[in-house]
Design a protein around this motif. Structure first.
Motif, PDB file in Angstrom:
ATOM      1  N   GLY A  90       0.669  -0.913   0.261  1.00  0.00           N
ATOM      2  CA  GLY A  90      -0.185   0.370  -0.046  1.00  0.00           C
ATOM      3  C   GLY A  90       0.937   1.449  -0.528  1.00  0.00           C
ATOM      4  O   GLY A  90       2.307   1.338  -0.308  1.00  0.00           O
ATOM      5  N   ILE A  91      -0.030   2.119  -0.084  1.00  0.00           N
ATOM      6  CA  ILE A  91       1.344   3.511   0.157  1.00  0.00           C
ATOM      7  C   ILE A  91       0.528   4.197   2.029  1.00  0.00           C
ATOM      8  O   ILE A  91      -0.512   4.379   1.949  1.00  0.00           O
ATOM      9  CB  ILE A  91       0.580   4.579  -0.636  1.00  0.00           C
ATOM     10  CG1 ILE A  91      -0.002   4.220  -2.073  1.00  0.00           C
ATOM     11  CG2 ILE A  91       1.296   6.055  -1.226  1.00  0.00           C
ATOM     12  CD1 ILE A  91      -0.809   5.010  -3.255  1.00  0.00           C
ATOM     13  N   GLN A  92       2.052   4.592   1.897  1.00  0.00           N
ATOM     14  CA  GLN A  92       2.382   4.527   3.573  1.00  0.00           C
ATOM     15  C   GLN A  92       1.001   6.178   4.193  1.00  0.00           C
ATOM     16  O   GLN A  92       0.295   6.158   4.572  1.00  0.00           O
ATOM     17  CB  GLN A  92       3.311   4.686   4.476  1.00  0.00           C
ATOM     18  CG  GLN A  92       3.895   3.277   4.436  1.00  0.00           C
ATOM     19  CD  GLN A  92       5.437   3.770   4.745  1.00  0.00           C
ATOM     20  OE1 GLN A  92       6.019   4.259   4.825  1.00  0.00           O
ATOM     21  NE2 GLN A  92       6.081   2.856   5.592  1.00  0.00           N
ATOM     22  N   SER A  93       1.408   6.908   3.187  1.00  0.00           N
ATOM     23  CA  SER A  93       0.602   8.525   3.236  1.00  0.00           C
ATOM     24  C   SER A  93      -0.818   7.776   3.273  1.00  0.00           C
ATOM     25  O   SER A  93      -1.734   8.493   4.132  1.00  0.00           O
ATOM     26  CB  SER A  93       0.962   9.643   2.488  1.00  0.00           C
ATOM     27  OG  SER A  93       1.089   8.775   0.722  1.00  0.00           O
ATOM     28  N   VAL A  94      -1.276   7.240   2.150  1.00  0.00           N
ATOM     29  CA  VAL A  94      -2.783   6.916   2.362  1.00  0.00           C
ATOM     30  C   VAL A  94      -3.032   6.836   3.286  1.00  0.00           C
ATOM     31  O   VAL A  94      -4.332   6.992   4.109  1.00  0.00           O
ATOM     32  CB  VAL A  94      -3.209   6.695   0.878  1.00  0.00           C
ATOM     33  CG1 VAL A  94      -4.192   5.896   0.846  1.00  0.00           C
ATOM     34  CG2 VAL A  94      -2.584   7.578   0.020  1.00  0.00           C
ATOM     35  N   THR A  95      -2.447   5.248   4.057  1.00  0.00           N
ATOM     36  CA  THR A  95      -2.796   4.292   5.630  1.00  0.00           C
ATOM     37  C   THR A  95      -2.456   5.377   5.917  1.00  0.00           C
ATOM     38  O   THR A  95      -3.757   5.485   7.639  1.00  0.00           O
ATOM     39  CB  THR A  95      -1.374   3.225   5.257  1.00  0.00           C
ATOM     40  OG1 THR A  95      -1.905   2.200   4.231  1.00  0.00           O
ATOM     41  CG2 THR A  95      -1.680   2.746   7.204  1.00  0.00           C
ATOM     42  N   VAL A  96      -1.933   6.839   6.630  1.00  0.00           N
ATOM     43  CA  VAL A  96      -1.696   7.447   7.842  1.00  0.00           C
ATOM     44  C   VAL A  96      -3.153   7.905   7.867  1.00  0.00           C
ATOM     45  O   VAL A  96      -3.794   8.139   9.018  1.00  0.00           O
ATOM     46  CB  VAL A  96      -0.769   8.237   7.628  1.00  0.00           C
ATOM     47  CG1 VAL A  96      -0.754   8.949   8.863  1.00  0.00           C
ATOM     48  CG2 VAL A  96       0.562   6.877   8.341  1.00  0.00           C
ATOM     49  N   ALA A  97      -3.707   8.618   6.310  1.00  0.00           N
ATOM     50  CA  ALA A  97      -4.652  10.091   6.451  1.00  0.00           C
ATOM     51  C   ALA A  97      -5.550   8.638   6.876  1.00  0.00           C
ATOM     52  O   ALA A  97      -6.926   9.327   7.515  1.00  0.00           O
ATOM     53  CB  ALA A  97      -4.779  10.338   5.345  1.00  0.00           C
ATOM     54  N   ALA A  98      -5.856   7.409   5.708  1.00  0.00           N
ATOM     55  CA  ALA A  98      -6.636   6.634   6.458  1.00  0.00           C
ATOM     56  C   ALA A  98      -6.944   6.135   7.575  1.00  0.00           C
ATOM     57  O   ALA A  98      -8.250   5.600   8.642  1.00  0.00           O
ATOM     58  CB  ALA A  98      -7.421   5.354   5.903  1.00  0.00           C
ATOM     59  N   ILE A  99      -5.560   6.207   8.874  1.00  0.00           N
ATOM     60  CA  ILE A  99      -6.572   6.078   9.865  1.00  0.00           C
ATOM     61  C   ILE A  99      -6.495   7.401  10.772  1.00  0.00           C
ATOM     62  O   ILE A  99      -7.203   6.712  12.135  1.00  0.00           O
ATOM     63  CB  ILE A  99      -4.695   5.794  10.360  1.00  0.00           C
ATOM     64  CG1 ILE A  99      -4.170   3.739  10.233  1.00  0.00           C
ATOM     65  CG2 ILE A  99      -4.057   5.241  12.121  1.00  0.00           C
ATOM     66  CD1 ILE A  99      -2.802   3.906   9.710  1.00  0.00           C
ATOM     67  N   ILE A 100      -5.889   8.537  10.777  1.00  0.00           N
ATOM     68  CA  ILE A 100      -6.558   9.116  11.283  1.00  0.00           C
ATOM     69  C   ILE A 100      -8.075   9.661  10.973  1.00  0.00           C
ATOM     70  O   ILE A 100      -8.308  10.231  12.513  1.00  0.00           O
ATOM     71  CB  ILE A 100      -6.143  10.953  10.310  1.00  0.00           C
ATOM     72  CG1 ILE A 100      -4.012  10.742  10.939  1.00  0.00           C
ATOM     73  CG2 ILE A 100      -6.091  11.611  11.043  1.00  0.00           C
ATOM     74  CD1 ILE A 100      -2.900  11.324  10.202  1.00  0.00           C
ATOM     75  N   ILE A 101      -7.915   9.588   9.986  1.00  0.00           N
ATOM     76  CA  ILE A 101      -9.956   9.565   9.561  1.00  0.00           C
ATOM     77  C   ILE A 101     -11.014   8.593  10.396  1.00  0.00           C
ATOM     78  O   ILE A 101     -11.941   8.885  10.903  1.00  0.00           O
ATOM     79  CB  ILE A 101      -9.948   9.407   7.782  1.00  0.00           C
ATOM     80  CG1 ILE A 101      -9.395  11.035   6.933  1.00  0.00           C
ATOM     81  CG2 ILE A 101     -11.708   9.485   7.686  1.00  0.00           C
ATOM     82  CD1 ILE A 101      -9.562  11.027   5.820  1.00  0.00           C
ATOM     83  N   THR A 102     -10.193   7.268  10.308  1.00  0.00           N
ATOM     84  CA  THR A 102     -10.882   6.517  10.862  1.00  0.00           C
ATOM     85  C   THR A 102     -11.095   6.922  12.996  1.00  0.00           C
ATOM     86  O   THR A 102     -12.324   6.542  12.991  1.00  0.00           O
ATOM     87  CB  THR A 102     -10.953   4.956  10.686  1.00  0.00           C
ATOM     88  OG1 THR A 102     -10.205   5.165   9.495  1.00  0.00           O
ATOM     89  CG2 THR A 102     -11.048   4.502  11.770  1.00  0.00           C
ATOM     90  N   GLY A 103     -10.071   7.423  12.895  1.00  0.00           N
ATOM     91  CA  GLY A 103     -10.022   7.248  14.254  1.00  0.00           C
ATOM     92  C   GLY A 103     -10.673   8.656  15.234  1.00  0.00           C
ATOM     93  O   GLY A 103     -11.538   8.490  15.658  1.00  0.00           O
TER      94      GLY A 103
END
Length: 233
Positions: free
Chosen positions: A145-158
């Motif tokens: 995956g793309i780490q920067s997208v993952t970080v954004a998804a994690i923040i939004i989910t949280g």
């Protein structure tokens, strides 16, 4: 001014100031949607744009905050330790609930990405959206995956989980403290845990437990889910 902004210490300072402003606004308004993390992110984006500071320049100091994410996650074990007897009493339903919740979340991502025709790269990046950032970045890299997208998804989910969680508890009349903590930790990791701690010590301890188990299950199951997702596209 440019020399000051380019200093690593300035990035750390401006991040802390932005988060403190977010905390003040959240305390004054008492609105769940005005999450301190969400506010601080918006303020930092505005600052970087207004002063023409690149992400690379900001990250010279911001990387030190990222480095502290791992030890900060470990600290969440403290409320869990205080409620270890409660964990032993509900071990089977807790482990089962977290396992089904984690696997179900990843399968849902695969199905929705396939339904809406989202690219493989983006889909893989969102599979580890419900675990804490350090683990999520490692899993994202592992499955392609793309780490920067993952970080954004994690923040939004949280943030979304911390906001919508208490509403869901009220609508469905969920009163059990263990259930509340497990739900918040399993679905919205550390941000959800901060909300769980506000609800009570039991909720915070159970949510802390969920972070660790959710991360462990995701590390094991995510590569399998990723292969299934790749076969569907």
């Amino acid at each position: 001014m440019k020399e000051l902004i380019s200093m690593p210490l300035f990035s750390i300072m401006i991040s802390l100031v932005a988060f403190e402003i977010g905390c003040i606004i959240n305390r004054k308004t008492k609105l769940a949607i005005l999450n301190p993390l969400l506010i601080s992110i918006a303020l930092l984006i505005i600052f970087l744009k207004c002063f023409n500071v690149s992400v690379k320049e900001y990250n010279d100091g911001g990387q030190f905050i990222t480095f502290l994410l791992s030890p900060a996650t470990v600290v969440l074990a403290v409320p869990l330790y205080k409620k270890i007897k409660l964990l032993k009493a509900y071990a089977l339903p807790i482990v089962a609930g977290i396992s089904f919740g984690t696997i179900g979340g990843m399968i849902t991502i695969v199905l929705l990405c396939n339904l809406f025709g989202i690219s493989k790269k983006l889909g893989l990046s969102m599979i580890p959206k419900s675990i804490t950032t350090p683990i999520g970045m490692a899993v994202s890299q592992q499955i392609g995956g793309i780490q920067s997208v993952t970080v954004a998804a994690i923040i939004i989910t949280g943030i979304f989980g911390a906001i919508i969680g208490p509403v869901v508890f009220k609508v469905f009349r969920i009163e059990d403290k263990v259930a509340k903590g497990i739900a918040l930790g399993c679905s919205s990791h550390a941000i959800g845990t901060s909300k769980a701690i506000e609800l009570g010590e039991i909720e915070g301890g159970m949510s802390s437990l969920s972070i660790g188990l959710t991360g462990l299950i995701t590390v094991i199951i995510a590569p399998i889910i990723a292969k299934i997702f790749q076969s569907l596209i």
